[in-house]
Motif scaffolding. Structure first.
Motif, PDB file in Angstrom:
ATOM      1  N   SER A  27       0.908  -1.256   0.074  1.00 15.48           N
ATOM      2  CA  SER A  27       0.105   0.003   0.076  1.00 15.48           C
ATOM      3  C   SER A  27       0.679   1.333   0.072  1.00 15.48           C
ATOM      4  N   ARG A  30       5.773   0.314  -1.943  1.00 16.10           N
ATOM      5  CA  ARG A  30       6.956  -0.276  -1.984  1.00 16.10           C
ATOM      6  C   ARG A  30       6.970  -1.955  -2.044  1.00 16.10           C
ATOM      7  N   GLN A  32       6.959  -5.677  -1.395  1.00 21.06           N
ATOM      8  CA  GLN A  32       6.946  -6.634  -0.300  1.00 21.06           C
ATOM      9  C   GLN A  32       6.735  -8.034  -0.762  1.00 21.06           C
ATOM     10  N   ALA A 218      17.552  -5.859   6.806  1.00 21.62           N
ATOM     11  CA  ALA A 218      16.397  -5.988   7.987  1.00 21.62           C
ATOM     12  C   ALA A 218      16.724  -5.253   9.026  1.00 21.62           C
ATOM     13  N   PRO A 220      16.743  -2.693  11.666  1.00 21.22           N
ATOM     14  CA  PRO A 220      16.062  -1.377  11.629  1.00 21.22           C
ATOM     15  C   PRO A 220      16.885  -0.356  11.989  1.00 21.22           C
TER      16      PRO A 220
ATOM     17  N   SER B 319       5.666   0.224  10.698  1.00 22.05           N
ATOM     18  CA  SER B 319       5.751   0.133   9.188  1.00 22.05           C
ATOM     19  C   SER B 319       6.918   0.285   8.398  1.00 22.05           C
ATOM     20  N   ARG B 320       7.559   1.509   8.736  1.00 24.28           N
ATOM     21  CA  ARG B 320       8.747   1.853   7.929  1.00 24.28           C
ATOM     22  C   ARG B 320       9.814   1.030   8.159  1.00 24.28           C
ATOM     23  N   SER B 321       9.828   0.247   9.201  1.00 27.51           N
ATOM     24  CA  SER B 321      11.169  -0.738   9.501  1.00 27.51           C
ATOM     25  C   SER B 321      11.003  -1.948   9.244  1.00 27.51           C
ATOM     26  N   CYS B 322       9.830  -2.675   9.158  1.00 28.49           N
ATOM     27  CA  CYS B 322       9.266  -4.045   9.265  1.00 28.49           C
ATOM     28  C   CYS B 322      10.210  -4.489   8.075  1.00 28.49           C
ATOM     29  N   ASN B 327       2.680  -3.305   7.010  1.00 27.29           N
ATOM     30  CA  ASN B 327       1.991  -1.903   7.221  1.00 27.29           C
ATOM     31  C   ASN B 327       0.914  -2.195   8.195  1.00 27.29           C
TER      32      ASN B 327
END
Lengths: 266, 335
Positions: A27, A30, A32, A218, A220, B319-322, B327
């Motif tokens: 959504s 990007r 996935q 991955a 973060p 959501s940004r980092s998953c 999301n």
């Protein structure tokens, strides 16, 4: 891309597979991982250079295995992981259909895992120059400085284990970190806990890691933990030559030859 | 001096930072670290990252460290000595550069640690914390603070909220007594002002859902195929929980060495398979679908049911980092 969509849809249509593991636009626009179960749904499949997640990780996940036999969209890093998973008896012929994507973005079909291995012999793992330089720089540091470098690099790590979760070769259902009788590796993300975790992770992947960089992508916190893996790949390439996942040869570090030129093995 | 609105210019901002740091306060602010901007300790104003939407990590470490000593013990000839860290002095901490969502997160966090059980470690840290936030003049597609009672200029949880105005100066809204004290002690840096110009300087964050409606819907949806569908790509890592400014589950660990040891509490995540694993081997949340359901229910139903405050501030970090691109909005808006 049409080729991939057509092929994936035909596999689902013929019920040769029950799910296609591929990339789709989410959504937030990007790419996935998506799990397509109907021929019409294959329209969502896409591939471009932003598709960096290693989808091979899903081949051993119980939630995905429950969906039935998969086809998987497999650019080079995924192909390498598949061959390594085969070498480690995690996948057997007939378990899945591989929809390979060559470096030019074209669909590749393989008759067997051996065919993937043979394809990969023309696409060897090469550690990029910038990493070779970085590794050399680290190795040339005096021991105290080198230790301080790793301490500083790993300090922000809060041990979410995204590096482990994203790695297709970290498929153990109970990782060392979860063994708590005794607790081999401290749970707390203090210095000792972080160093032990990252060294253990790198060592468990020594000779197996296929340099997909999933761990790094991955993270973060953007910690370049793949430096450890790349360094090991470089060491092994220097010691054993031709590095890469293979079905036809025994694993680099978990096999031995009684006629080995080194005497310590006897 | 009275609470209210002030203006402060950029050079005075730097002076304010120095004045606070000189008093021996520990300063936390967004700072570049490798490839990310993280909340971390800073010494000088110049170290603070200039251009950021949000830090990659949340600011919760200032009140809920990723691991902390609950107590330590030592067996001696005279008996067992217990060291309780809540008896020690806690340093005064300034969180500089938090966003309104970061600050708002301290409200549900305080509910968790100060409501049913008074957690002294948290209480002492929170008491010594000064929150100096900055309004958002930009946002991205992952932001949804306005759907969870927040906003790009929301003052809740901050002691002072600064808003960069189009003039280049900052509006300083004094929210609490702690904030008032800062102005009093640095009165030469502040000028009395009005809140004029604030609204025009704020980002426009479109509401994406209505929290009350979501809470109502979630009363019924415990068994639903949606949980497995929306979490299919989940890898089972702890990223979403660890970068969440509200998530506060923890694990108790004993690190013992002979006759002495330390009890630690360490962050934990409901996304981990081990989180609910029983000693018997039974796991009441056997897959990522049931774990994802727990995450959503905890934030959008259990917490608001219990304390009228959602367990999500809409920062969008998860959501940004998953690593699998999940999301949270996709789930919440699909309910």
């Amino acid at each position: 891309m049409n080729e991939l969509i057509k092929k994936a849809a035909s596999l689902l249509e013929a019920n040769e597979v029950q799910v296609v593991i591929g990339y789709g636009l989410g959504s937030a626009k990007r790419p996935q991982a998506i799990f397509v179960t109907t021929p019409a749904g294959c329209e969502q499949l896409m591939f471009d250079n932003r598709c960096i997640q290693n989808l091979a990780v899903y081949l051993t996940k119980q939630e995905i295995r429950k969906l039935g036999k998969p086809a998987i969209v497999a650019p080079l890093p995924v192909l390498r992981s598949i061959v390594q998973l085969v070498a480690e008896q995690q996948l057997t012929e007939g378990d899945l259909v591989v929809l390979g994507i060559d470096p030019d973005g074209k669909l590749l079909e393989f008759s067997s895992f051996k065919a993937i291995e043979s394809f990969l012999s023309d696409h060897k793992i090469v550690i990029e120059e910038k990493y070779l330089k970085k590794i050399e720089e680290i190795k040339n540091m005096p021991v105290g400085e080198r230790f301080a470098y790793w301490v500083e690099l790993l300090e922000p790590c809060f041990k979410c284990y995204a590096c482990r979760a994203a790695c297709p070769l970290c498929y153990c259902t109970r990782c060392t970190i979860e063994n708590n009788q005794p607790q081999w590796i401290p749970v707390a993300s203090h210095l000792q806990g972080n160093l032990e975790w990252h060294v253990m992770r790198a060592m468990h992947l020594a000779g197996r890691c296929t340099d997909c960089e999933a761990c790094y992508h991955a993270c973060p916190l953007g910690i370049p933990i793949h430096l450890l893996n790349k360094s090991l790949i470089q060491d092994l390439s220097e010691s054993f030559g031709d590095y890469g996942p293979k079905i036809s040869e025994p694993n680099m570090l978990s096999s031995f030859d009684p006629d080995d030129k080194e005497s310590f093995i006897r | 001096m009275q609470t209210g609105n002030y203006s402060i210019n950029e050079p005075s901002m730097s002076k304010l930072f120095d004045n606070l740091a000189e008093k021996g306060k520990t300063m936390y602010a967004p700072k570049n670290r490798g490839e990310r901007i993280l909340f971390q300790k800073v010494e000088k104003f110049g170290e603070i990252a200039g251009d950021y939407l949000l830090t990659a990590n949340s600011a919760k470490e200032v009140v809920f460290p990723r691991y902390e000593k609950v107590f330590s013990y030592k067996k001696t000839q005279d008996g067992i000595l217990i060291n309780d860290p809540t008896g020690n002095p806690f340093s005064e901490v300034v969180l500089w550069g938090s966003r309104p969502c970061d600050a708002a997160a301290f409200i549900p966090m305080t509910n968790t640690f100060e409501k049913d059980y008074i957690d002294n470690l948290y209480v002492k840290r929170r008491k010594n914390l000064l929150v100096l936030s900055f309004s958002c003049n930009t946002c991205d597609e992952f932001c949804f603070c306005t759907s969870v009672n927040g906003g790009p200029g929301n003052t809740a949880g901050s002691d002072i909220l600064f808003t960069r105005l189009q003039t280049g100066d900052f509006l300083a809204e004094i929210i609490t007594e702690k904030g008032k004290k800062v102005v009093e002690e640095n009165s030469s840096l502040f000028e009395a002002s009005t809140a004029e110009g604030k609204e025009q300087s704020l980002a426009k964050v479109e509401p994406r859902f209505n929290q009350d409606e979501i809470q109502a819907k979630l009363q019924e949806l415990f068994e639903n195929p949606l949980w497995a569908e929306k979490s299919r790509a989940c890898l089972g890592c702890g990223t979403c929980a660890y970068i969440c400014p509200v998530c506060s589950c923890f694990d108790i660990q004993d690190e013992a060495h002979g006759s002495q040891g330390t009890r630690l509490r360490c962050w934990d995540s409901c996304g981990f398979s081990l989180f609910t694993l029983h000693t018997s081997g039974h796991n009441p949340r056997p897959d990522q679908g049931t774990r994802w359901r727990q995450r959503i229910l905890h934030k959008f139903r259990y917490m608001p049911d219990k304390s009228k405050i959602a367990g999500c501030v809409g920062c969008g970090r998860c959501s940004r980092s998953c690593p699998a691109g999940i999301n949270i909005l996709d789930t919440v808006t699909a309910l």
